[in-house]
Scaffold this motif. Sequence first.
Motif, PDB file in Angstrom:
ATOM      1  N   GLY A  28      -6.639  -6.760  -0.280  1.00  0.00           N
ATOM      2  CA  GLY A  28      -7.216  -5.483  -1.069  1.00  0.00           C
ATOM      3  C   GLY A  28      -8.701  -5.043  -0.757  1.00  0.00           C
ATOM      4  O   GLY A  28      -9.389  -4.393  -1.203  1.00  0.00           O
TER       5      GLY A  28
ATOM      6  N   PRO B 110      -4.184  -4.753   3.069  1.00  0.00           N
ATOM      7  CA  PRO B 110      -3.159  -4.576   1.977  1.00  0.00           C
ATOM      8  C   PRO B 110      -2.955  -5.897   1.477  1.00  0.00           C
ATOM      9  O   PRO B 110      -2.417  -5.963   0.378  1.00  0.00           O
ATOM     10  CB  PRO B 110      -2.159  -3.719   2.660  1.00  0.00           C
ATOM     11  CG  PRO B 110      -2.073  -4.390   3.996  1.00  0.00           C
ATOM     12  CD  PRO B 110      -3.364  -4.299   4.448  1.00  0.00           C
TER      13      PRO B 110
ATOM     14  N   LEU C 144      -5.020   6.434  -0.761  1.00  0.00           N
ATOM     15  CA  LEU C 144      -4.620   5.147  -0.783  1.00  0.00           C
ATOM     16  C   LEU C 144      -4.478   4.520  -1.992  1.00  0.00           C
ATOM     17  O   LEU C 144      -5.442   4.607  -3.032  1.00  0.00           O
ATOM     18  CB  LEU C 144      -5.506   4.312  -0.037  1.00  0.00           C
ATOM     19  CG  LEU C 144      -5.582   4.499   1.414  1.00  0.00           C
ATOM     20  CD1 LEU C 144      -5.944   5.782   1.953  1.00  0.00           C
ATOM     21  CD2 LEU C 144      -6.471   3.276   2.038  1.00  0.00           C
TER      22      LEU C 144
ATOM     23  N   HIS D  67      -3.305   0.748  -3.788  1.00  0.00           N
ATOM     24  CA  HIS D  67      -3.064  -0.697  -3.601  1.00  0.00           C
ATOM     25  C   HIS D  67      -2.086  -0.799  -4.445  1.00  0.00           C
ATOM     26  O   HIS D  67      -2.213  -1.090  -5.818  1.00  0.00           O
ATOM     27  CB  HIS D  67      -4.261  -1.526  -3.819  1.00  0.00           C
ATOM     28  CG  HIS D  67      -4.159  -2.927  -3.421  1.00  0.00           C
ATOM     29  ND1 HIS D  67      -4.794  -4.000  -3.789  1.00  0.00           N
ATOM     30  CD2 HIS D  67      -3.236  -3.309  -2.371  1.00  0.00           C
ATOM     31  CE1 HIS D  67      -4.269  -4.992  -3.321  1.00  0.00           C
ATOM     32  NE2 HIS D  67      -3.503  -4.660  -2.413  1.00  0.00           N
TER      33      HIS D  67
ATOM     34  N   VAL E  23       0.639   5.224   0.915  1.00  0.00           N
ATOM     35  CA  VAL E  23      -0.453   6.278   1.354  1.00  0.00           C
ATOM     36  C   VAL E  23       0.441   7.767   1.311  1.00  0.00           C
ATOM     37  O   VAL E  23       1.714   7.649   1.538  1.00  0.00           O
ATOM     38  CB  VAL E  23      -0.478   5.751   2.872  1.00  0.00           C
ATOM     39  CG1 VAL E  23      -1.651   6.644   3.609  1.00  0.00           C
ATOM     40  CG2 VAL E  23      -1.022   4.153   2.879  1.00  0.00           C
TER      41      VAL E  23
ATOM     42  N   LEU F  10       0.764  -1.304   0.093  1.00  0.00           N
ATOM     43  CA  LEU F  10       0.196   0.158  -0.081  1.00  0.00           C
ATOM     44  C   LEU F  10       0.796   1.176   0.118  1.00  0.00           C
ATOM     45  O   LEU F  10       1.823   1.400   0.850  1.00  0.00           O
ATOM     46  CB  LEU F  10      -0.974  -0.237   1.235  1.00  0.00           C
ATOM     47  CG  LEU F  10      -1.851   1.148   1.324  1.00  0.00           C
ATOM     48  CD1 LEU F  10      -2.946   0.861   0.247  1.00  0.00           C
ATOM     49  CD2 LEU F  10      -2.528   1.259   2.732  1.00  0.00           C
TER      50      LEU F  10
END
Length: 281
Positions: free
Chosen positions: A155, A152, A269, A271, A60, A58
């Motif tokens: 998902g 994470p 965020l 993925h 961020v 992930l």
Amino acid sequence: MTRRRPSRSATADDLLTTLGRLTDRVRQGAERQRARVELAEALQRSMLPTGLPDLPGLQVAAEYAPARNGLDIGGDWYDGFVLPDGSLGFSIGDVQGHDVEAAAFMGQVRMGLRAVATATTDPGEVLGRANELLLSMDHGLFATCSFLRFDPVTGELESARAGHVPAIWATAGGQGGVVEDEAGVPLGILPGEAYPVARRRLSSGGAFVLLTDGVVEGPSYPIEAGLDAVARLVRSAVTTGVEASELASQVMGVAAQTDHTDDAAVLVLVHDPEETRPPRP
């Protein structure tokens, strides 16, 4: 009869002296105002977290812009932290008011959400318990908020809203839009309020963007237009494999179009499972 003294015409030196005095006053006033604005901005930023979770799988990133009304101290915040089960919790919100009391209340709301999330990771329960906690404090203030839990590895994403601005999502293929999930009322208004939880899966390369109304709404700029603008931007950006930090910066750029003077926050965020990341040069 009193004789009047003849008036003296102002000389060029007199005018220059007067102008100099006025200039000094303006300069001193501007310096004081600049110092007060810098103090307000420092207080605003001190209420935000010093870091966000950094885990494989992930990306961020967050952006925050302080209020542009001098000493207005906004109540926008964002937060991110690891939950007891190893998943990640994220919140974003906006507290009623623009003063020191509102800023202090914002800090209490943010930390209250963290404390509640140690007991339950269900976003609806987190908001419900936080709502009761704020009501027990009897501040007379309220806050809009979104809280989400993200895994994470799988998902899987669960989210709930308390009267807050909808989020934006997009797949790596450029599909997505405004997340119009059902929302409960803002925190701190009604006891016993329920907050519905929405569940979805964020595919590899997909993005989920949380924001406050300062990004998408202005005096003559409707929130629907702002949300649509962000949705188009996010859908386009993810197709290029944009980094979360760059996407957050681009989304915050929408705020410049709204002429909004309130503070604004963006939390992004992306993925990005480790095995799918291209090698770094």
